[in-house]
Design an enzyme around this catalytic site. Structure first.
Site, PDB file in Angstrom:
ATOM      1  N   ASP A  49       8.101  12.035  29.897  1.00 35.50           N
ATOM      2  CA  ASP A  49       9.561  12.119  29.768  1.00 35.50           C
ATOM      3  C   ASP A  49       9.993  12.212  28.309  1.00 35.50           C
ATOM      4  O   ASP A  49       9.271  11.797  27.398  1.00 35.50           O
ATOM      5  CB  ASP A  49      10.213  10.864  30.368  1.00 35.50           C
ATOM      6  CG  ASP A  49      10.266  10.897  31.885  1.00 35.50           C
ATOM      7  OD1 ASP A  49       9.585  11.743  32.495  1.00 35.50           O
ATOM      8  OD2 ASP A  49      10.975  10.051  32.456  1.00 35.50           O
ATOM      9  N   HIS A 100      15.836  16.377  32.686  1.00 34.25           N
ATOM     10  CA  HIS A 100      16.008  14.945  32.376  1.00 34.25           C
ATOM     11  C   HIS A 100      17.351  14.729  31.660  1.00 34.25           C
ATOM     12  O   HIS A 100      17.473  13.857  30.813  1.00 34.25           O
ATOM     13  CB  HIS A 100      14.825  14.486  31.508  1.00 34.25           C
ATOM     14  CG  HIS A 100      14.626  13.005  31.444  1.00 34.25           C
ATOM     15  ND1 HIS A 100      14.600  12.193  32.552  1.00 34.25           N
ATOM     16  CD2 HIS A 100      14.404  12.174  30.380  1.00 34.25           C
ATOM     17  CE1 HIS A 100      14.392  10.940  32.168  1.00 34.25           C
ATOM     18  NE2 HIS A 100      14.287  10.899  30.863  1.00 34.25           N
ATOM     19  N   HIS A 104      20.273  12.617  27.650  1.00 30.75           N
ATOM     20  CA  HIS A 104      19.658  11.343  28.041  1.00 30.75           C
ATOM     21  C   HIS A 104      20.706  10.239  28.237  1.00 30.75           C
ATOM     22  O   HIS A 104      20.552   9.109  27.771  1.00 30.75           O
ATOM     23  CB  HIS A 104      18.612  10.906  27.003  1.00 30.75           C
ATOM     24  CG  HIS A 104      17.512  10.060  27.589  1.00 30.75           C
ATOM     25  ND1 HIS A 104      17.512   8.694  27.531  1.00 30.75           N
ATOM     26  CD2 HIS A 104      16.402  10.397  28.283  1.00 30.75           C
ATOM     27  CE1 HIS A 104      16.427   8.229  28.135  1.00 30.75           C
ATOM     28  NE2 HIS A 104      15.735   9.254  28.605  1.00 30.75           N
ATOM     29  N   HIS A 194       5.603   8.924  27.960  1.00 34.37           N
ATOM     30  CA  HIS A 194       6.654   9.549  27.150  1.00 34.37           C
ATOM     31  C   HIS A 194       6.065  10.387  26.028  1.00 34.37           C
ATOM     32  O   HIS A 194       5.347   9.853  25.177  1.00 34.37           O
ATOM     33  CB  HIS A 194       7.572   8.469  26.567  1.00 34.37           C
ATOM     34  CG  HIS A 194       8.287   7.674  27.611  1.00 34.37           C
ATOM     35  ND1 HIS A 194       7.706   6.586  28.247  1.00 34.37           N
ATOM     36  CD2 HIS A 194       9.508   7.825  28.178  1.00 34.37           C
ATOM     37  CE1 HIS A 194       8.560   6.105  29.141  1.00 34.37           C
ATOM     38  NE2 HIS A 194       9.664   6.836  29.127  1.00 34.37           N
TER      39      HIS A 194
HETATM   40 ZN   LIG Z   1      13.959   9.226  29.585  1.00 32.06          ZN
END
Ligand SMILES: [Zn+2]
Length: 234
Positions: A49, A100, A104, A194
């Protein structure tokens, strides 16, 4: 009296249930979410992510190619626009590219207009840069509300949660990241890592990149096979 108490209790229950839906990444209260693959077999799904990111994405993509491991990247639209070459390289390598959001945002406290804009802007950025329309979505921090579900379905997305994360973004050291993943491996796990920072475009994710070869080795030694997340899309 009893009715008032019952009403207050039910009200509390409703608030509690909505909070569960907003804060639990795999809660199905706001629509279907995939948080894990088949429990039979030895499949694992790697997901990254908050990228793309200059400190980690390229290295992670190289590792994945070297070890022939498929993965999914849930990208932040603003980062995609900042690093179009990295985004394209990940897409060209055949990995799943997911939405995503554009910035954010924590969507559980956002209204329908903001949520639609966040998903649609990121969708447009991913399509323009990679040439592929994303078909999957993961909410930042897993935080959702009913408007998130509407917006995701309007774009035809499958919504993903995750089976476990290991707080790699807190940078506990690459050995510790590797150890935490190894300790939590289980059949069908969707693993959250991540390759970027949702807020800071230059956030340092080198530890995650450094941990990756060991994570792949541990999983294979334990008899697991990395599968493409797209297999879980209906
Ligand atoms: Zn995230």
């Amino acid at each position: 009296m009893t009715g008032a108490i019952l009403g207050a209790s039910l009200g509390g229950l409703a608030v509690g249930t909505l909070a569960l839906g907003a804060y639990h990444p795999n809660c199905r209260l706001f629509g279907p979410v995939i948080g894990r693959g088949p429990r039979r077999g030895r499949a694992l799904y790697l997901t990254f992510d908050d990228g793309p990111n200059a400190t980690a994405t390229e290295r992670i993509a190289e590792m994945l190619e070297l070890h022939r491991v498929p993965a999914a990247f849930f990208m932040v639209g603003a980062h995609v626009e900042r690093h179009p070459d990295l985004s394209r390289a990940v897409a060209r390598a055949g990995h799943e590219i997911g939405n995503h959001t554009q910035h954010h945002l924590k969507l559980h406290v956002s209204g329908p207009a903001t949520i639609s804009r966040e998903l649609e802007e990121s969708h447009a950025a991913l399509l323009a840069v990679t040439g592929r329309a994303p078909r999957s979505f993961r909410a930042p921090h897993g935080l959702r509300n009913p408007f998130v579900t509407f917006a995701a379905h309007r774009l035809g997305y499958t919504v993903f949660g995750w089976t476990f994360g290991v707080f790699d973004s807190a940078r506990p050291g690459s050995d510790e990241i590797r150890r935490r993943v190894r300790a939590r491996l289980r059949p069908g796990a969707v693993i959250l890592l991540h390759d970027g920072d949702g807020y800071d475009p230059s956030g340092d994710r080198r530890q995650t990149a450094e941990a990756l070869p060991g994570i792949i080795r541990d999983a294979r030694d334990a008899g697991y096979e990395f599968r493409p997340l797209g297999e879980l899309i209906a």
